[in-house]
Design a protein around this motif. Structure first.
Motif: not given
Length: 336
Positions: A41-67
């Motif tokens: 994976l070259n890029v992971i794009y996460i669709l976020c909203m101001k009023e919503r909490p932090i994404p359910r998948i931790p960033f440390k896990d996602l960073q293992k999949c992409t740069d």
């Protein structure tokens, strides 16, 4: 259930509820389970909203999949994101871009007024645009409330390496479905019939065409622009609890996209065939909504069906025809 529909639906049991996954002509389940450990994976794009909490998948896990991880906000950024200071995580305010303004102007429709802040199609289209600017080949578009297993991830990567253009998923817990389908499930005791979603979507940028239209169900219409053999489902995933039938402004806004997709879905299921008469389809859906309104006993659902009925009356057939023409669906859509 006739033979064609049996081939089209894959029945699953989630808890005590039976659901049927729509797998034809798009959304066929990709069953290859071989793990691929290399990072593609070259890029992971996460669709976020101001009023919503932090994404359910931790960033440390996602960073293992992409740069690179790009957090897509509309304009204002959530508080949890303000302290992020990592080179591999980029925050993008999409509403401040020229792309955003041009997209809204070009793709406006009369149902936008019910939910003017709805920007998911813009964010997804922007992700494609940005990926092409970055010369990225493999990307992952992820909604912030999605939960995906490791097996799902490896299956998606395997499909990408195997040459697929898109891997989406079927959401079986709290799936997004039209209010008409929700009411039918209650009144007619139908199993939920769920199409593949774009809420968790792996894309080979070089193998896809088209864009995400500015309407609810934009992910489904994007799939319909692709060669169907290029689009598969990586299985079933979960998202956080939703009760969309309690949000009447959302229901009003969603009717245009729901109306159009319901017409095509009936053809995927072979419940209807032949050339589409949009005027007649509108009449039939209004009759169905009216029947459900008269039959359903749950007061909240009844009121939601009434809102959907009034919004469907507002649909302009000329606008529908123009929308469909602009989408430029793939040839297979018209052959079914």
């Amino acid at each position: 259930m006739n033979n064609r529909i049996q081939k089209t639906l894959d029945e699953r049991k989630i808890g005590d509820t039976k659901v049927e996954l729509l797998t034809f002509p798009i959304g066929q389940l990709f069953e290859e389970k071989e793990k691929i450990n290399r990072k593609i994976l070259n890029v992971i794009y996460i669709l976020c909203m101001k009023e919503r909490p932090i994404p359910r998948i931790p960033f440390k896990d996602l960073q293992k999949c992409t740069d690179k991880i790009v957090l897509l906000f509309s304009d204002e950024v959530a508080e949890w994101a303000l302290d992020i200071n990592e080179k591999k995580i980029e925050i993008k305010r999409v509403a401040q871009t020229r792309f955003y303004k041009e997209y809204k102007k070009k793709n406006y429709n009369s149902f936008v007024k019910w939910r003017p802040d709805f920007d998911i199609p813009i964010k997804r289209s922007y992700a494609l645009y940005d990926a092409r600017k970055k010369n990225a080949e493999y990307i992952w578009l992820l909604d912030d409330d999605i939960i995906i297993s490791q097996d799902n991830y490896f299956r998606a990567i395997r499909a990408m390496v195997g040459g697929k253009g898109i891997v989406g998923f079927h959401v079986t817990e709290y799936p997004d479905m039209s209010i008409m389908d929700h009411a039918k499930r209650i009144v007619d005791h139908h199993n939920a019939r769920i199409s593949m979603t774009g809420s968790c979507m792996f894309i080979n940028v070089k193998k896809v065409r088209g864009y995400f239209p500015y309407v609810y169900n934009e992910d489904l219409f994007f799939f319909m622009q692709q060669p169907f053999q290029n689009v598969v489902s990586g299985g079933t995933i979960r998202q956080v609890e939703r009760t969309s039938w309690t949000d009447f402004e959302r229901i009003r806004h969603e009717q245009l996209g729901d109306f159009i997709y319901n017409v095509y879905k009936s053809r995927f299921l072979k419940l209807n065939t032949g050339m589409i008469d949009w005027k007649n389809e509108k009449k039939e859906q209004l009759e169905q909504l009216n029947r459900l309104y008269e039959t359903v006993s749950d007061e909240m659902v009844k009121e939601a069906v009434g809102v959907a009925y009034e919004a469907t009356k507002y649909i302009d057939i000329y606008e529908v025809e123009e929308f469909v023409n602009n989408c430029q669906f793939a040839d297979w859509v018209y052959r079914l």
